[in-house]
Motif scaffolding. Structure first.
Motif, PDB file in Angstrom:
ATOM      1  N   LEU A   1      24.448 -21.474  15.165  1.00 13.29           N
ATOM      2  CA  LEU A   1      25.291 -22.496  14.549  1.00 13.29           C
ATOM      3  C   LEU A   1      24.456 -23.715  14.182  1.00 13.29           C
ATOM      4  CD1 LEU A   1      28.106 -23.655  13.825  1.00 13.29           C
ATOM      5  CD2 LEU A   1      28.275 -24.387  16.206  1.00 13.29           C
ATOM      6  N   HIS A   2      23.624 -24.139  15.114  1.00 15.76           N
ATOM      7  CA  HIS A   2      22.742 -25.285  14.840  1.00 15.76           C
ATOM      8  C   HIS A   2      21.820 -24.977  13.656  1.00 15.76           C
ATOM      9  CE1 HIS A   2      20.155 -28.712  15.396  1.00 15.76           C
ATOM     10  NE2 HIS A   2      19.129 -27.892  15.394  1.00 15.76           N
ATOM     11  N   GLU A   3      21.265 -23.772  13.611  1.00 14.54           N
ATOM     12  CA  GLU A   3      20.360 -23.402  12.517  1.00 14.54           C
ATOM     13  C   GLU A   3      21.069 -23.380  11.170  1.00 14.54           C
ATOM     14  OE1 GLU A   3      18.205 -19.832  13.478  1.00 14.54           O
ATOM     15  OE2 GLU A   3      17.557 -20.664  15.402  1.00 14.54           O
TER      16      GLU A   3
ATOM     17  N   GLY B   1      21.615 -29.460   6.163  1.00 18.26           N
ATOM     18  CA  GLY B   1      21.612 -30.891   6.430  1.00 18.26           C
ATOM     19  C   GLY B   1      22.973 -31.533   6.537  1.00 18.26           C
ATOM     20  N   LEU B   2      23.985 -30.778   6.953  1.00 18.13           N
ATOM     21  CA  LEU B   2      25.311 -31.354   7.163  1.00 18.13           C
ATOM     22  C   LEU B   2      25.535 -31.610   8.641  1.00 18.13           C
ATOM     23  CD1 LEU B   2      27.755 -29.339   4.864  1.00 18.13           C
ATOM     24  CD2 LEU B   2      26.918 -31.660   4.553  1.00 18.13           C
TER      25      LEU B   2
ATOM     26  N   ALA C   1      27.165 -16.734   6.897  1.00 16.09           N
ATOM     27  CA  ALA C   1      27.890 -17.799   7.584  1.00 16.09           C
ATOM     28  C   ALA C   1      28.267 -18.905   6.603  1.00 16.09           C
ATOM     29  CB  ALA C   1      27.053 -18.354   8.731  1.00 16.09           C
ATOM     30  N   LEU C   2      27.345 -19.301   5.735  1.00 12.28           N
ATOM     31  CA  LEU C   2      27.626 -20.343   4.751  1.00 12.28           C
ATOM     32  C   LEU C   2      28.733 -19.911   3.799  1.00 12.28           C
ATOM     33  CD1 LEU C   2      24.007 -21.549   3.953  1.00 12.28           C
ATOM     34  CD2 LEU C   2      25.765 -22.787   5.246  1.00 12.28           C
ATOM     35  N   ASP C   3      28.696 -18.653   3.377  1.00 11.54           N
ATOM     36  CA  ASP C   3      29.753 -18.138   2.506  1.00 11.54           C
ATOM     37  C   ASP C   3      31.099 -18.187   3.212  1.00 11.54           C
ATOM     38  OD1 ASP C   3      28.138 -17.600   0.320  1.00 11.54           O
ATOM     39  OD2 ASP C   3      27.868 -15.487   0.823  1.00 11.54           O
ATOM     40  N   GLY C   4      31.139 -17.704   4.449  1.00 17.78           N
ATOM     41  CA  GLY C   4      32.386 -17.653   5.201  1.00 17.78           C
ATOM     42  C   GLY C   4      32.980 -19.020   5.470  1.00 17.78           C
TER      43      GLY C   4
END
Length: 108
Positions: free
Chosen positions: A29-31, A37-38, A85-88
């Motif tokens: 999650l951190h990665e 950069g959010l 993950a970004l897509d979801g």
């Protein structure tokens, strides 16, 4: 559209206690967020201790990450695949913008 400086996503992560994937999903999650950069705030809930909340959020498996900041979206799994993950989470555009930013003098 420029990213608002004050954008801070609110997230809820459902895990199953000290299962091996719990530490991995927190690290992943951190990665994911570091890659774009959010900033984010995450509430981590163990489904065993928070069964009512898990039921209300219709959690069927763990780990599950819910983006509480509208639009509400969710991703299940360990978040190891950053792009998925970004897509979801509806954050692909931030990934594209992060890659398009020129490198600062102190990077690279």
């Amino acid at each position: 559209m420029d990213r608002p400086d004050q954008l801070r996503l609110q997230l809820r992560l459902y895990v199953h206690g000290d299962a091996p994937e719990t530490a991995a999903v927190e690290r992943n999650l951190h990665e994911v967020f570091a890659s774009i950069g959010l900033d984010y705030d995450v509430e981590i809930l163990d489904v065993r201790a928070h069964a009512d909340e898990a039921e209300a959020d219709k959690i069927l498996l763990t780990p599950t990450l819910i983006r509480l900041t509208p639009p509400q979206l969710r991703v299940a799994g360990d978040l190891a695949d950053v792009e998925t993950a970004l897509d979801g989470l509806g954050l692909r555009i931030w990934s594209q913008r992060a890659r398009a930013r020129p490198m600062a003098d102190n990077e690279g």
